[in-house]
Enzyme design. Structure first.
Site, PDB file in Angstrom:
ATOM      1  N   CYS A   1      -2.248  -0.313   7.462  1.00  0.00           N
ATOM      2  CA  CYS A   1      -1.529   0.961   7.365  1.00  0.00           C
ATOM      3  C   CYS A   1      -1.685   1.788   8.640  1.00  0.00           C
ATOM      4  O   CYS A   1      -0.736   2.454   9.074  1.00  0.00           O
ATOM      5  CB  CYS A   1      -2.002   1.727   6.137  1.00  0.00           C
ATOM      6  SG  CYS A   1      -1.555   0.877   4.603  1.00  0.00           S
TER       7      CYS A   1
ATOM      8  N   GLU B   1       0.906   3.907   1.761  1.00  0.00           N
ATOM      9  CA  GLU B   1       1.369   4.337   3.088  1.00  0.00           C
ATOM     10  C   GLU B   1       2.535   3.476   3.579  1.00  0.00           C
ATOM     11  O   GLU B   1       3.485   3.980   4.192  1.00  0.00           O
ATOM     12  CB  GLU B   1       0.239   4.230   4.123  1.00  0.00           C
ATOM     13  CG  GLU B   1      -1.013   5.025   3.800  1.00  0.00           C
ATOM     14  CD  GLU B   1      -2.068   4.172   3.098  1.00  0.00           C
ATOM     15  OE1 GLU B   1      -1.736   3.486   2.113  1.00  0.00           O
ATOM     16  OE2 GLU B   1      -3.226   4.207   3.542  1.00  0.00           O
TER      17      GLU B   1
ATOM     18  N   CYS C   1      -6.188   1.715   5.880  1.00  0.00           N
ATOM     19  CA  CYS C   1      -6.766   0.443   6.343  1.00  0.00           C
ATOM     20  C   CYS C   1      -6.106   0.063   7.682  1.00  0.00           C
ATOM     21  O   CYS C   1      -5.229   0.769   8.178  1.00  0.00           O
ATOM     22  CB  CYS C   1      -6.524  -0.656   5.302  1.00  0.00           C
ATOM     23  SG  CYS C   1      -4.805  -1.201   5.204  1.00  0.00           S
TER      24      CYS C   1
ATOM     25  N   HIS D   1       0.859  -1.185   0.000  1.00  0.00           N
ATOM     26  CA  HIS D   1       0.000   0.000   0.000  1.00  0.00           C
ATOM     27  C   HIS D   1       0.901   1.243   0.000  1.00  0.00           C
ATOM     28  O   HIS D   1       2.023   1.210   0.527  1.00  0.00           O
ATOM     29  CB  HIS D   1      -0.904   0.011   1.235  1.00  0.00           C
ATOM     30  CG  HIS D   1      -2.038  -0.969   1.173  1.00  0.00           C
ATOM     31  ND1 HIS D   1      -3.189  -0.832   1.912  1.00  0.00           N
ATOM     32  CD2 HIS D   1      -2.201  -2.099   0.446  1.00  0.00           C
ATOM     33  CE1 HIS D   1      -4.012  -1.839   1.658  1.00  0.00           C
ATOM     34  NE2 HIS D   1      -3.432  -2.626   0.779  1.00  0.00           N
TER      35      HIS D   1
END
Lengths: 150, 150
Positions: free
Chosen positions: B87, B56, B84, B54
């Protein structure tokens, strides 16, 4: 609950001990597919100066690399400590089929504590969860590690 | 809520658009310290065949590498979508000081939805959170991406 000792949790505990010897909080993880270990890792946050290098995260990424796929359908994760929110999220993203963990983590765990992530409606994949295998041994590793550093 | 446009969120949106052009769900992230971008990333799960990539996560790891340290004290994370659980967990582990995100994610977000991770007693660091900056633009990027793939 009494379960037979597993060679997979024994390997995860050995990885955790090696991490402790290197100055890392002792957590080890292995990923198993069709009865074979396809990836393994231990905590590496201190050594790598990277807070995301939890054993589970590294094992998941190594398994994806080994299988050359984004999802680990049919794979089991064996880990010595209850996963945190970051790792529980990664377990769901990776579609891990079964999660086996040893020691509970009331302070940072996210499976049976805190967010209980796999019970959330925003969790899109829930592995089967088996807790408590070799719990005493894993908890003792952690206790010893923190006692020696006090 | 009306906030002035930020060059940091503008950069995150540009990274997200580049991700969409490469077939990735459009999410971009930058990390800022002392008014300067020190790391940036976009979603790379498909391309890397790695569910943990992801925006992040990659931005946090790049910032740690840039600063050669495990914690990002005093650093801000700007991201185009509500993080999410994975993260959010990494944000707490990294000690990010301030989190700015654009679009809400009712389906998978873990800040104002689902586990609301930063409100959990097992969350050991809570960033300041600012939501809704450039929300319309980020939501439109996502809407367009999924519409084109339908």
């Amino acid at each position: 609950m009494s379960l037979p000792p597993s060679p997979f949790m024994a390997r995860a505990l050995a990885l955790a001990q090696a991490a402790a010897d290197a100055g890392e909080v002792p957590v080890g993880a292995v990923i198993v597919k069709d009865g074979q270990i396809i990836a393994e890792a231990a905590n590496a946050m201190r050594t790598a100066r990277n807070p995301t290098r939890h054993a589970e995260m590294d094992a998941i990424q190594a398994a994806c690399a080994a299988l050359e796929q984004e999802r680990l359908d049919g794979c089991d994760l064996w880990v010595t400590l209850e996963p945190c929110a970051m790792c529980a999220g990664a377990i769901a993203h990776a579609r891990i089929a079964r999660l086996y963990y040893a020691a509970s983590d009331p302070k940072g765990g996210a499976v049976e504590h805190g967010p209980r992530f796999f019970t959330q409606p925003t969790c899109h994949h829930r592995p089967e969860v088996y807790a408590g295998l070799c719990e005493g041994e894993a908890a003792e590793q952690l206790r010893r590690f923190f006692e020696e550093r006090r």
